[in-house]
Design a protein around this motif. Structure first.
Motif, mmCIF file in Angstrom:
data_model
loop_
_atom_site.group_PDB
_atom_site.id
_atom_site.type_symbol
_atom_site.label_atom_id
_atom_site.label_comp_id
_atom_site.label_asym_id
_atom_site.label_seq_id
_atom_site.Cartn_x
_atom_site.Cartn_y
_atom_site.Cartn_z
ATOM 1 N N ALA A 7 1.022 -1.144 0.189
ATOM 2 C CA ALA A 7 -0.114 0.392 0.442
ATOM 3 C C ALA A 7 1.123 1.099 -0.006
ATOM 4 O O ALA A 7 2.237 1.450 0.649
ATOM 5 N N LYS A 8 0.334 1.753 -0.652
ATOM 6 C CA LYS A 8 0.855 3.478 -0.573
ATOM 7 C C LYS A 8 0.530 4.239 0.200
ATOM 8 O O LYS A 8 -0.660 4.316 0.788
ATOM 9 N N ARG A 9 1.438 4.866 1.071
ATOM 10 C CA ARG A 9 1.318 5.712 2.549
ATOM 11 C C ARG A 9 1.321 6.794 1.847
ATOM 12 O O ARG A 9 1.783 7.853 0.572
ATOM 13 N N PRO A 10 1.014 7.738 2.704
ATOM 14 C CA PRO A 10 0.486 9.294 2.869
ATOM 15 C C PRO A 10 2.284 10.136 2.505
ATOM 16 O O PRO A 10 1.723 11.196 1.826
ATOM 17 N N ASN A 11 3.127 9.536 2.589
ATOM 18 C CA ASN A 11 4.378 10.103 2.606
ATOM 19 C C ASN A 11 5.270 9.749 1.152
ATOM 20 O O ASN A 11 6.298 9.503 1.124
ATOM 21 N N ASN A 12 4.374 9.168 0.438
ATOM 22 C CA ASN A 12 4.398 8.477 -0.783
ATOM 23 C C ASN A 12 5.595 7.626 -0.890
ATOM 24 O O ASN A 12 5.986 7.212 -2.317
ATOM 25 N N ARG A 13 5.725 6.582 0.355
ATOM 26 C CA ARG A 13 6.731 5.299 0.872
ATOM 27 C C ARG A 13 5.806 4.003 0.349
ATOM 28 O O ARG A 13 4.042 4.859 0.858
ATOM 29 N N TRP A 14 6.450 3.469 0.224
ATOM 30 C CA TRP A 14 5.347 1.899 -0.618
ATOM 31 C C TRP A 14 5.171 0.955 1.010
ATOM 32 O O TRP A 14 6.425 0.383 1.570
ATOM 33 N N ARG A 15 4.636 0.683 1.497
ATOM 34 C CA ARG A 15 4.737 -0.269 2.847
ATOM 35 C C ARG A 15 3.741 -1.299 2.761
ATOM 36 O O ARG A 15 2.831 -1.872 1.894
ATOM 37 N N ALA A 16 5.239 -2.754 1.990
ATOM 38 C CA ALA A 16 5.120 -3.762 1.769
ATOM 39 C C ALA A 16 4.630 -4.693 3.796
ATOM 40 O O ALA A 16 5.095 -4.684 4.578
ATOM 41 N N ARG A 17 3.817 -5.616 3.302
ATOM 42 C CA ARG A 17 3.276 -6.274 4.616
ATOM 43 C C ARG A 17 2.740 -7.732 4.797
ATOM 44 O O ARG A 17 2.280 -7.893 3.296
ATOM 45 N N TYR A 18 3.551 -8.454 5.392
ATOM 46 C CA TYR A 18 2.767 -10.058 5.480
ATOM 47 C C TYR A 18 2.823 -10.593 6.971
ATOM 48 O O TYR A 18 2.880 -9.795 7.777
ATOM 49 N N ARG A 19 1.619 -10.755 7.220
ATOM 50 C CA ARG A 19 1.100 -12.397 8.153
ATOM 51 C C ARG A 19 1.964 -13.576 8.113
ATOM 52 O O ARG A 19 0.873 -14.281 7.011
ATOM 53 N N ASP A 20 2.990 -13.732 9.357
ATOM 54 C CA ASP A 20 3.141 -15.190 9.361
ATOM 55 C C ASP A 20 2.407 -16.417 9.410
ATOM 56 O O ASP A 20 0.632 -15.545 9.728
ATOM 57 N N ASP A 21 2.284 -17.250 9.118
ATOM 58 C CA ASP A 21 1.037 -18.501 9.860
ATOM 59 C C ASP A 21 0.232 -18.257 11.250
ATOM 60 O O ASP A 21 -0.224 -19.062 11.896
ATOM 61 N N ALA A 22 1.238 -17.098 11.725
ATOM 62 C CA ALA A 22 1.605 -17.297 13.928
ATOM 63 C C ALA A 22 0.422 -16.452 13.983
ATOM 64 O O ALA A 22 -0.295 -16.412 15.014
ATOM 65 N N GLY A 23 -0.008 -15.065 12.437
ATOM 66 C CA GLY A 23 -0.937 -13.617 12.368
ATOM 67 C C GLY A 23 -0.389 -12.774 12.653
ATOM 68 O O GLY A 23 -0.409 -12.448 12.787
ATOM 69 N N LYS A 24 1.624 -13.335 13.149
ATOM 70 C CA LYS A 24 2.034 -11.837 13.475
ATOM 71 C C LYS A 24 2.485 -11.093 12.412
ATOM 72 O O LYS A 24 2.625 -11.728 11.178
ATOM 73 N N GLU A 25 1.882 -10.152 12.182
ATOM 74 C CA GLU A 25 2.486 -8.771 10.268
ATOM 75 C C GLU A 25 4.035 -8.661 11.363
ATOM 76 O O GLU A 25 4.492 -8.575 12.100
ATOM 77 N N HIS A 26 4.277 -8.327 10.155
ATOM 78 C CA HIS A 26 6.058 -7.656 9.525
ATOM 79 C C HIS A 26 5.869 -6.876 8.236
ATOM 80 O O HIS A 26 5.202 -6.782 7.320
ATOM 81 N N ALA A 27 6.301 -5.945 8.555
ATOM 82 C CA ALA A 27 5.829 -4.499 7.163
ATOM 83 C C ALA A 27 7.700 -4.236 7.317
ATOM 84 O O ALA A 27 8.333 -4.283 8.035
ATOM 85 N N LYS A 28 7.713 -3.732 5.999
ATOM 86 C CA LYS A 28 8.691 -2.744 5.428
ATOM 87 C C LYS A 28 7.818 -1.639 4.928
ATOM 88 O O LYS A 28 7.256 -1.887 3.916
ATOM 89 N N HIS A 29 9.279 -0.286 4.717
ATOM 90 C CA HIS A 29 8.444 0.443 3.750
ATOM 91 C C HIS A 29 10.517 1.292 2.679
ATOM 92 O O HIS A 29 11.132 0.649 2.689
ATOM 93 N N PHE A 30 9.286 1.594 1.287
ATOM 94 C CA PHE A 30 10.167 1.534 -0.145
ATOM 95 C C PHE A 30 10.020 2.201 -0.589
ATOM 96 O O PHE A 30 8.999 2.902 -0.378
ATOM 97 N N ASP A 31 10.962 3.006 -0.797
ATOM 98 C CA ASP A 31 10.424 3.941 -1.656
ATOM 99 C C ASP A 31 9.580 4.125 -3.758
ATOM 100 O O ASP A 31 9.412 4.373 -3.876
ATOM 101 N N ARG A 32 10.280 2.853 -3.185
ATOM 102 C CA ARG A 32 9.484 2.105 -4.949
ATOM 103 C C ARG A 32 8.793 0.825 -4.783
ATOM 104 O O ARG A 32 8.704 -0.107 -3.826
ATOM 105 N N LYS A 33 7.545 1.235 -5.693
ATOM 106 C CA LYS A 33 6.206 -0.818 -5.143
ATOM 107 C C LYS A 33 7.504 -1.699 -5.771
ATOM 108 O O LYS A 33 7.390 -2.635 -5.744
ATOM 109 N N VAL A 34 8.256 -1.119 -6.844
ATOM 110 C CA VAL A 34 8.497 -2.627 -7.435
ATOM 111 C C VAL A 34 9.451 -3.396 -5.896
ATOM 112 O O VAL A 34 10.254 -5.019 -6.260
#
Length: 369
Positions: A7-34
């Protein structure tokens, strides 16, 4: 992976996230969607291939994990002591309080450089680095970290010191300087090539006086704090039967007649029949005797084993025979240690070729263009 998204954030960075099989969320931010997509793809691949490592799994100090690892190892007492010393004195001051997942290969390389700068021998640096690398290998198997930062470390080059056996005259002087009840220990070890622990743990029931052999299948090991016990030999290859020379057997027989084995059946022990301990033997027996005998400071009990090997080589025994008598795991270990003691083959090579060409073309080979 339970779910993932970008998802694109208000600051124009891209937030990638996933939940593992235990339901725990992990996220990381990037300048480019690719880049965000690439990261999610890499995580997905690692999960599918079974190589996924929870980013938080390595959030424990190297010291904490290393102590857990050390407590679980089936090390001998002497190995335990060496490992503890290596970690506490050389590894923990630099790496101990760092998180496992934060230690990088470049930092390990810098640590090795610091060890070398402390004038530790290359062999010692190799041992210490090997301990730390072994801990990281376990951490990889435990999915604490994704890779071992020690894998590509450039280590100082080990210079193999060429073995120079002591002479029979030096052996005689040395045997004369130890206490009378241990003189046979020195001569017997030089006549059989036993390791120190094997010699200290030898019992009468392992000696076959009729067949003139000695069976080596265990050694004596001190327990932490106090006490001792019989333990298996260094490796399975160390289990062996050694033929006893007449002189060695006579020395042994005379020793047992004067100093019968005690309650433990030990052939060589202290004055009370208890096992000899390496540390006290070295400090109170070996080094004082070596000094009085005029032997170089670097001569150790292990040099008796080297002398035995040199005697076998001098009298024409093959590499395989020497390997078997010493209990080496393979012939390469024997050759790496003693190859320089075998007779030079240059003259044999010349004679072989000369014999083949003798009489050929009048004794000389004509070369024509």
């Amino acid at each position: 992976m339970a779910s993932k998204s970008i998802a694109k954030r208000p600051n124009n960075r891209w937030r990638a996230r996933y939940r593992d099989d235990a339901g725990k969320e992990h996220a990381k931010h990037f300048d480019r969607k690719v880049d965000a997509q690439r990261w999610l793809d890499e995580v997905t691949t690692s999960i599918v291939s079974g190589q996924y490592v929870d980013p938080n799994a390595g959030r424990m100090t190297f010291r904490t994990y290393a102590e857990e690892w050390r407590a679980s190892q089936p090390h001998r007492v002497t190995t335990q002591a060496r490992t503890k010393s290596a970690l506490e004195n050389q590894a923990y001051p630099w790496l101990g309080d760092r998180m496992l997942s934060e230690i990088r290969p470049s930092e390990v390389q810098a640590w090795v450089a610091k060890l070398s700068a402390k004038n530790l021998s290359p062999a010692t640096v190799h041992v210490i680095h090997g301990v730390v690398s072994g801990i990281f290998k376990a951490a990889v198997r435990d999915r604490r970290v994704a890779s071992n930062p020690c894998e590509a470390t450039k280590l100082p080059r080990k210079e193999r010191k060429q073995v120079t056996p002591i002479t029979m005259e030096q052996l005689d002087r040395l045997a004369d300087e130890v206490p009378e009840h241990l003189r046979a220990l020195i001569l017997f070890t030089a006549g059989t090539g036993l390791r120190q622990g094997e010699a200290f743990g030898l019992t009468v029931d392992r000696v076959d006086f009729l067949r003139r052999t000695v069976r080596v299948d265990r050694q004596v090991q001190p327990l932490e704090g106090a006490g001792w016990e019989f333990r298996p030999t260094k490796t399975s290859s160390s289990v062996r039967t050694i033929p006893l020379p007449r002189t060695t057997l006579e020395t042994l027989s005379a020793h047992l007649a004067a100093h019968p084995a005690g309650q433990h059946g030990l052939v060589f022990g202290d004055v009370d029949g208890e096992p000899l301990r390496r540390s006290s033997f070295g400090q109170t027996i070996w080094h004082p005797a070596r000094k009085r005998a005029g032997l170089p400071e670097g001569v150790t009990f292990h040099d008796l084993r080297h002398l035995y090997a040199s005697l076998l080589i001098r009298h024409g025994e093959s590499v395989k025979v020497v390997q078997a008598r010493l209990g080496h795991a393979d012939a390469s270990e024997t050759l790496n240690t003693y190859s320089h003691l075998w007779p030079d083959s240059d003259d044999t090579t010349r004679a072989a070729v000369d014999a083949a060409f003798e009489g050929f073309g009048g004794g000389a080979v004509a070369l024509s263009s």
